[in-house]
Design an enzyme around this catalytic site. Structure first.
Site, PDB file in Angstrom:
ATOM      1  N   TYR A 147      -4.056  -5.464   3.484  1.00  0.00           N
ATOM      2  CA  TYR A 147      -5.293  -4.701   2.713  1.00  0.00           C
ATOM      3  C   TYR A 147      -5.453  -3.697   1.680  1.00  0.00           C
ATOM      4  CZ  TYR A 147     -10.185  -3.589   1.817  1.00  0.00           C
ATOM      5  OH  TYR A 147     -10.690  -3.251   1.304  1.00  0.00           O
ATOM      6  N   LYS A 203      -7.898   7.921   5.258  1.00  0.00           N
ATOM      7  CA  LYS A 203      -8.487   7.812   6.493  1.00  0.00           C
ATOM      8  C   LYS A 203      -8.258   9.178   7.561  1.00  0.00           C
ATOM      9  CE  LYS A 203      -9.132   3.119   6.474  1.00  0.00           C
ATOM     10  NZ  LYS A 203      -8.296   1.791   6.036  1.00  0.00           N
ATOM     11  N   ASP A 250       1.568   1.820   1.296  1.00  0.00           N
ATOM     12  CA  ASP A 250      -0.127   2.525   1.737  1.00  0.00           C
ATOM     13  C   ASP A 250       0.090   2.384   3.456  1.00  0.00           C
ATOM     14  OD1 ASP A 250      -2.407   2.419   2.083  1.00  0.00           O
ATOM     15  OD2 ASP A 250      -3.013  -0.603   1.639  1.00  0.00           O
TER      16      ASP A 250
HETATM   17  C1  LIG Z   1      -8.705   1.323   5.172  1.00  0.00           C
HETATM   18  C2  LIG Z   1      -8.031   1.015   4.142  1.00  0.00           C
HETATM   19  C3  LIG Z   1      -7.824   0.773   2.560  1.00  0.00           C
HETATM   20  C4  LIG Z   1      -9.022   1.481   1.782  1.00  0.00           C
HETATM   21  O1  LIG Z   1      -9.684   2.608   1.894  1.00  0.00           O
HETATM   22  P1  LIG Z   1     -11.136   2.632   1.981  1.00  0.00           P
HETATM   23  O2  LIG Z   1     -11.053   3.934   2.058  1.00  0.00           O
HETATM   24  O3  LIG Z   1     -11.905   1.526   2.702  1.00  0.00           O
HETATM   25  O4  LIG Z   1     -11.401   2.565   0.318  1.00  0.00           O
HETATM   26  C5  LIG Z   1      -6.669   0.559   2.073  1.00  0.00           C
HETATM   27  N1  LIG Z   1      -5.132   0.434   2.425  1.00  0.00           N
HETATM   28  C6  LIG Z   1      -5.607   0.808   3.422  1.00  0.00           C
HETATM   29  C7  LIG Z   1      -4.043   0.029   4.650  1.00  0.00           C
HETATM   30  C8  LIG Z   1      -6.070   0.906   4.581  1.00  0.00           C
HETATM   31  O5  LIG Z   1      -6.242   0.353   6.271  1.00  0.00           O
END
Ligand SMILES: *Cc1c(COP(=O)(O)O)cnc(C)c1O
Length: 428
Positions: free
Chosen positions: A144, A267, A239
């Protein structure tokens, strides 16, 4: 456990907020029942509106590596807030956080701040496309990367699949540019590059996948992607929105000794404030406006409160020995789950990577999306509710990783063990 106030709030919420929530997983759709409304957090604990206390292993889905309401972070937040909330102009705090991030993640020569992980991946993709002049991208099944159109894609049918939208509202003409292959599959990777490598702008991956429970890369997998990207002139986007500063002080790139061309963060970098960031090779970042032609902007990007909290969080993480202790606690936690499951005769496997963990209702820990979906979902849902009733809050979905913070001391883990034993006993 009593949830009458949460139930009342949910009834009100459903009238004015679609599904009662501002992000779907919060709605408890997969585990069933009414979402718990939280009122406050303190260290390793959260308290709901009915006054019940839980040991928290969600940590706001990852950001709260220092636990809830860390006193030093709260102090910095209040001092910064007293000076005004936003300027829409450069500030010293942005420079300081950028300096810190580029120092901590060696592949990031430059970084731009945004306000969410979704914004970070969306912007990194546009930059990779602008830099290479190519349109196609490659992602991996079960990863994701936020909810940008190009990335909300599931594998279509056929060998090398053209992605199809995983949500209505996304043009198929756009997702047809996103190829999807299974995670940890070396053969699929090679044949994909052989077929479309020279048309790819970017490969984007979660280096450790926290969005299909917790999956780790097989040995050599990330290195193989790195080598193929080099061979075909493809931008390698790692990512690290979830793994950044969580699985290693330098993120997954430090843990696996592999370098991204572009890295996405979120995060932990915001410590609980809405922050994302993307950055990497200076020659690629030079294509970004105002230096270059690839447009990207944000009214609240680099917001002072977010920068202050992010910087305070990253600085506190530099305390010598902090990560060793944090990772040791995470190992102890999964050992507790395994030991208690064994005593209770329950089938459970686990995985820990840094301060992230996965619990699987299966004999052995899965390595890809298909294997995760094969785990016993009903059993997981029962475990979730039993743990809640015993005062332990884990993610309300079998497809999400768990998170440990520096506040999860031995005492908290022992408290967890007692609750886990009781929860398992109820599953029989
Ligand atoms: C949480 C997450 C996102 C999206 O971040 P948001 O702040 O919720 O938009 C993208 N990539 C990874 C790997 C994530 O865990």
């Amino acid at each position: 456990m009593q949830h009458s106030k949460s139930e009342a709030l949910m009834a009100r919420a459903e009238k004015v907020i679609p599904g009662g929530v501002n992000s779907p997983v919060r709605a408890f759709k997969s585990v069933g029942g009414t979402p718990i409304f939280f009122e406050k957090g303190e260290g390793a604990y959260v308290y709901d509106q009915d006054g019940s206390k839980y040991i928290d292993y969600v940590g706001s889905w990852g950001p709260l590596i220092l636990g809830h309401a860390h006193p030093k972070v709260m102090e910095v937040l209040q001092e910064t807030a007293a000076k005004g909330l936003s300027f829409g102009a450069p500030t010293q705090l942005e420079v300081e956080l950028a300096e810190l991030v580029t120092e901590l993640v060696p592949s990031m020569e430059q970084v731009r701040m945004v306000s969410s992980g979704t914004e970070a991946t969306m912007s990194a993709l546009r930059l990779a496309r602008g830099f290479t002049g190519r349109d196609r991208i490659l992602k991996f099944e079960g990863c994701y990367h936020g909810h940008a159109d190009s990335l909300l894609v599931k594998a279509g049918s056929g060998l090398l699949t053209l992605g199809v939208p995983s949500s209505p509202g996304i043009p198929a003409s756009l997702t047809s540019l996103t190829a999807t292959i299974p995670y940890n599959d070396f053969d699929a990777l090679e044949s994909c590059f052989k077929e479309i490598g020279s048309e790819l702008a970017a490969v984007i991956i979660e280096p450790v996948v926290g969005n299909m429970n917790l999956i780790a890369p097989l040995e050599g997998y990330l290195e193989k992607i790195r080598a193929l990207c080099d061979e075909y002139g493809v931008v390698f986007i790692i990512d690290e929105v979830m793994t950044g500063f969580r699985v290693h002080p330098q993120g997954a790139q430090g843990l696996y000794n592999v370098k991204a061309d572009l890295t996405c963060l979120g995060k932990v970098i915001g410590g609980g404030m809405p922050v994302g960031a993307f950055g990497g090779r200076a020659d690629i970042m030079a294509h970004l406006a105002p230096l270059g032609p690839v447009y990207q902007a944000g009214t609240l990007s680099g917001n002072p409160l977010a920068m202050a909290v992010g910087k305070a969080t990253l600085e506190l993480l530099q305390e010598p020995g902090l990560y060793d202790k944090l990772f040791a606690q995470t190992k102890k936690l999964v050992a507790i789950f395994e030991e208690e499951a064994k005593k209770a005769g329950i089938t459970l496997s686990t995985r820990a990577v840094g301060s992230m963990f996965g619990l699987f209702m299966s004999e052995t820990a899965p390595n890809n999306y298909d294997e995760v979906t094969a785990c016993d979902g009903d059993m997981f849902n029962k475990l979730f509710h039993a743990l809640c009733d015993e005062g332990v809050y884990i993610a309300p979905s079998a497809f999400e990783a768990g998170f440990v913070s520096i506040c999860h001391t031995d005492e908290v883990l022992e408290e967890t063990r007692v609750a886990v034993a009781k929860a398992f006993a109820r599953l029989k």
